[in-house]
Design an enzyme around this catalytic site. Sequence first.
Site, PDB file in Angstrom:
ATOM      1  N   LYS A  54      -0.658  -3.202  -7.789  1.00 25.67           N
ATOM      2  CA  LYS A  54       0.067  -3.359  -6.515  1.00 25.67           C
ATOM      3  C   LYS A  54       0.047  -4.828  -6.090  1.00 25.67           C
ATOM      4  CE  LYS A  54      -0.735   1.427  -5.471  1.00 25.67           C
ATOM      5  NZ  LYS A  54      -1.671   2.453  -5.018  1.00 25.67           N
ATOM      6  N   GLN A  98      -6.631   2.794  -0.857  1.00 24.02           N
ATOM      7  CA  GLN A  98      -6.500   3.431  -2.164  1.00 24.02           C
ATOM      8  C   GLN A  98      -7.202   4.792  -2.148  1.00 24.02           C
ATOM      9  OE1 GLN A  98      -4.621   2.353  -4.822  1.00 24.02           O
ATOM     10  NE2 GLN A  98      -5.127   4.324  -5.734  1.00 24.02           N
ATOM     11  N   ASP A 121       2.216   3.229   3.140  1.00 23.57           N
ATOM     12  CA  ASP A 121       1.955   4.215   2.079  1.00 23.57           C
ATOM     13  C   ASP A 121       2.218   5.640   2.593  1.00 23.57           C
ATOM     14  OD1 ASP A 121       1.179   4.683  -0.580  1.00 23.57           O
ATOM     15  OD2 ASP A 121      -0.901   5.072  -0.026  1.00 23.57           O
TER      16      ASP A 121
END
Length: 291
Positions: A54, A98, A121
Amino acid sequence: MTAQILDGRAVAAGILDDVKHDVGEFIKEYGRVPVLATVLVGDDPASHTYVRMKANRCRDVGMNSRRIELDASITTETLVNQIRELSEDPEVDGILLQHPVPDHIDERAAFEAIAPSKDVDGVTRTSFAMMAFDEGGFASATPGGIMALLDAYDIPLAGKHAVVVGRSPILGKPVGMLLLARDATVTYCHSRTADLAEQVARADVVVAAAGRPELIRGEWIKPGAVVVDAGYADNRGDVEFEAAAERASYITPVPGGVGPMTIATLLAQTIRAARAHETARQNSAIPARNQ
Ligand code: NAP
């Protein structure tokens, strides 16, 4: 193999080209570089790889990434405080925690510490609700990427029977809702589903998101079905690829299918967040008339 490959790498590259262009325009207009903060807890090698990928894509499109790495032993409170700081930091446009975090941490509490305006996200309850009500929030990145991939190949969804295997809040559940919003008839399967093979065999579109390598057998696939494999465990997908590709009309490879689309969606949402932040700043700087 008869199925056509749904080439996530190629489609994602096109999206990232657009993001790169938009980032260039943004920098010219506002004189600053958009920032994505990534938060990683613990030392799981796969998670480290995802975060590194990322950060690399951020660099490719001209964005900055700020990497926060925390020890596996931290408490929920420490993690929540760290994420709140990022939520309040005016230099940060997007925040990615994450997933998964170590078992002793309350992942939901950590996700909810992300300001909805920075939830690029798409993991917060607010984003989920906005998606469910079709109110234009940030899509959960993997589901959003899956939909963009299906759209890139003009896969019809209205009236089709979609079977989603998995019901996690960041993947299975939201992808089913996005398919429903596109008028598919959606069935969710999970670990307690008694007749998984029969359910999958009825699907025009299968989305496998269970994290169980080759759970979905090729012989279950209805001839002509579209197969999307979001799974990634032990370097393998959730679908028995070779056998499924003999029957499917379209299929995603693993890797090179859903993974690159997830990152492209994340970055597309980050530049969108950066623009929204600048617009909000400008609006709050304009004195109200007739005061
Ligand atoms: P998760 O939270 O572990 O959820 C897995 C889901 O699969 C659960 O709903 C579970 O059912 C269901 N399941 C497990 N075993 C099953 C079985 N034998 N039959 C039917 N359903 C079963 O995982 P996740 O975060 O959603 O991720 C799923 C997979 O996608 C993982 O391989 C992950 O690595 C991958 N992933 C990929 C990306 C990407 O960018 N490509 C992004 C995120 C995740 P219950 O609810 O009943 O437990």
